[in-house]
Motif scaffolding. Structure first.
Motif, short mmCIF file in Angstrom:
data_model
loop_
_atom_site.label_atom_id
_atom_site.label_comp_id
_atom_site.label_asym_id
_atom_site.label_seq_id
_atom_site.Cartn_x
_atom_site.Cartn_y
_atom_site.Cartn_z
N VAL A 136 38.87 41.82 45.64
CA VAL A 136 38.83 42.77 44.52
C VAL A 136 39.62 44.02 44.88
O VAL A 136 40.39 44.55 44.06
N ALA A 182 33.70 45.92 40.52
CA ALA A 182 33.95 44.68 39.79
C ALA A 182 32.89 44.47 38.71
O ALA A 182 31.76 44.94 38.82
N VAL A 235 35.99 39.89 36.34
CA VAL A 235 36.00 38.61 37.02
C VAL A 235 35.35 37.53 36.15
O VAL A 235 34.33 37.77 35.51
N ILE A 285 37.55 45.94 37.94
CA ILE A 285 38.18 44.63 37.97
C ILE A 285 37.24 43.62 37.32
O ILE A 285 36.10 43.45 37.74
#
Length: 340
Positions: free
Chosen positions: A299, A26, A4, A2
C-alpha cells in the motif's frame, strides 16, 4: 486513501481483509467470490491460518460473485488476488490491463510462462505488481536478514530451513491436493523457504535435491534441497505435507562464524541467539504479523509510486524457477546450475 478490492474470499482472502481493515492508509471497498456464502461470513471458511482478528465488519464493502465486475470498478487502486493458484495469472493480468495495481498471493504461478506474462503486463500498463511472499516480512526471518547483513556474528556459514505439516484437506474442491492445480507442497508450502533464501542470498550457484512422490496424489510431497553458494553458505531446505495429522512446524538454524541463531515456531521461546562467548538470549524483535507487514508495504509503495524493491515480481519469478530446478535435480540425480 488507497482503495483495495479482494478477489477470492477463502481463508487467505478473509485473512487479508482483516489486515486491510487495520491499515490507516487503506480502505477495503470490494470483495469477490463465486461462492456467495464466502462473501457473508468469515466462519463459512475453513483454513489453517489465523491472526486472531475475530469477526470483521464488512458492512460497507461491495460484494461481487463475478471477479470481472470487481476488476471493472475503476475506483479501486489495488486488486488483491487471493484466488487458488491456477487463477493467479489470468486475473492478475486482467486487473493490470484494467489499470489496477496488483498484490497476488504466492505462489506467483505454476509456470514461468505465466509469471513472465504477469510481469510483462505490469510493465506494459505501468502498474505495480507484488507477489505476497510473506516470509520476507515475517519478524523472525527479518531478524535473521538483519543479522546476515549486519555481520555482528560474522559471515553466515550454513543455513537450515524447514516447513512441514499435515496435508490441507479442507480447501475449495480439494484443490490443494490436486497437483495439476496447486503443484503440491513444493509450490505451495516449500516455496516460502526457497523464496526467502533467494531474497536473503540471491540465486545459488548449484541446486541439488531429493524429492519423493506420494501414491495418494502423484505429487512430490516431501523434498530435501541443497543450495550451494561458491562464495557463501550452504543452504539446506526441507519441506512437505504428511498424511499424518502432525502439527505444522517451521523454522531455521543459521550457523555463523561467531554464533548461531535458532528459530522454531513450536519452541518457547521460539527465537534464540547463541554466541561464541557462551551467552544465549531470546532477542527482542519487531512487532506485528507478516500479512499485515506485506500489505502495508505494498500500500505504501502504491501511495508513493515506488516499486516494491523488497519483493519485486522478477524475484518471485526466480523463486518459482528454483523450485523447478529442484524437481529437475531430483529427477536427474544431477546438480543443476542455479543462475541460468
Amino acid at each position: 486513501m488507497i482503495r483495495v478490492g479482494i478477489l477470492g474470499m477463502g481463508m487467505m482472502g478473509w485473512l487479508h481483509a482483516g489486515q486491510i481493515l487495520k491499515l490507516p492508509g487503506a480502505e477495503l471497498v470490494a470483495i469477490a467470490d463465486s461462492t456467495p456464502e464466502r462473501l457473508i461470513a468469515k466462519d463459512s471458511v475453513v483454513g489453517n491460518i489465523t491472526t486472531g482478528d475475530g469477526a470483521l465488519d464488512l458492512s460497507g464493502v461491495a460484494r461481487h460473485t463475478d471477479p470481472c465486475t470487481l476488476i471493472a470498478d475503476d475506483g479501486i487502486d489495488i486488486v488483491d488476488v487471493c484466488l487458488p493458484t491456477p487463477f493467479h495469472a489470468r486475473y492478475t493480468v486482467e486487473a493490470l490491463q484494467a489499470g489496477h495495481h496488483v498484490l497476488c498471493e504466492k505462489p506467483m504461478a505454476l509456470t514461468l510462462q505465466d509469471a513472465d506474462q504477469m510481469i510483462a503486463a505490469a510493465k506494459q500498463h505501468d502498474r505495480l505488481l507484488m507477489v505476497a511472499q510473506c516470509i520476507r516480512f515475517w519478524p523472525e526471518y527479518r531478524f535473521l536478514r538483519d543479522q546476515v547483513r549486519g555481520g555482528a556474528l560474522g559471515s553466515l556459514l550454513s543455513l537450515d530451513l524447514w516447513r512441514t505439516g499435515a496435508r490441507p484437506t479442507w480447501s475449495w474442491q480439494n484443490w490443494f491436493l490436486d497437483p495439476q492445480r496447486s503443484g503440491g507442497p513444493l509450490y505451495d508450502l516449500h516455496i516460502h523457504d526457497v523464496d526467502y533464501t533467494n531474497y536473503l542470498l540471491g540465486l545459488p550457484d548449484r541446486v541439488q535435491a531429493s524429492a519423493r512422490r506420494s501414491p495418494a496424489t502423484g505429487a512430490y510431497d516431501v523434498v530435501h534441497a541443497l543450495f550451494t553458494y561458491d562464495d557463501g553458505p550452504q543452504v539446506h531446505i526441507h519441506g512437505g505435507w504428511s498424511v499424518a495429522e502432525a502439527p505444522f512446524r517451521a523454522g531455521y538454524e543459521a550457523w555463523f562464524e561467531r554464533g548461531l541463531i535458532r528459530f522454531d515456531g513450536l519452541a518457547n521461546p521460539p527465537l534464540m541467539v547463541y554466541d561464541s562467548q557462551g551467552s544465549a538470549c531470546s532477542p527482542e524483535i519487531e512487532q506485528g504479523n507478516a500479512y499485515y507487514n506485506e500489505i502495508a508495504y505494498f500500500v505504501d509503495c502504491v501511495e508513493h509510486g515506488q516499486p516494491p524493491v523488497e519483493c519485486p515480481p522478477e524475484s518471485a519469478r526466480d523463486s518459482l524457477g528454483l523450485v523447478k530446478k529442484e524437481i529437475a535435480a531430483s529427477e536427474s540425480g544431477q546438480s543443476i546450475p542455479g543462475r541460468n
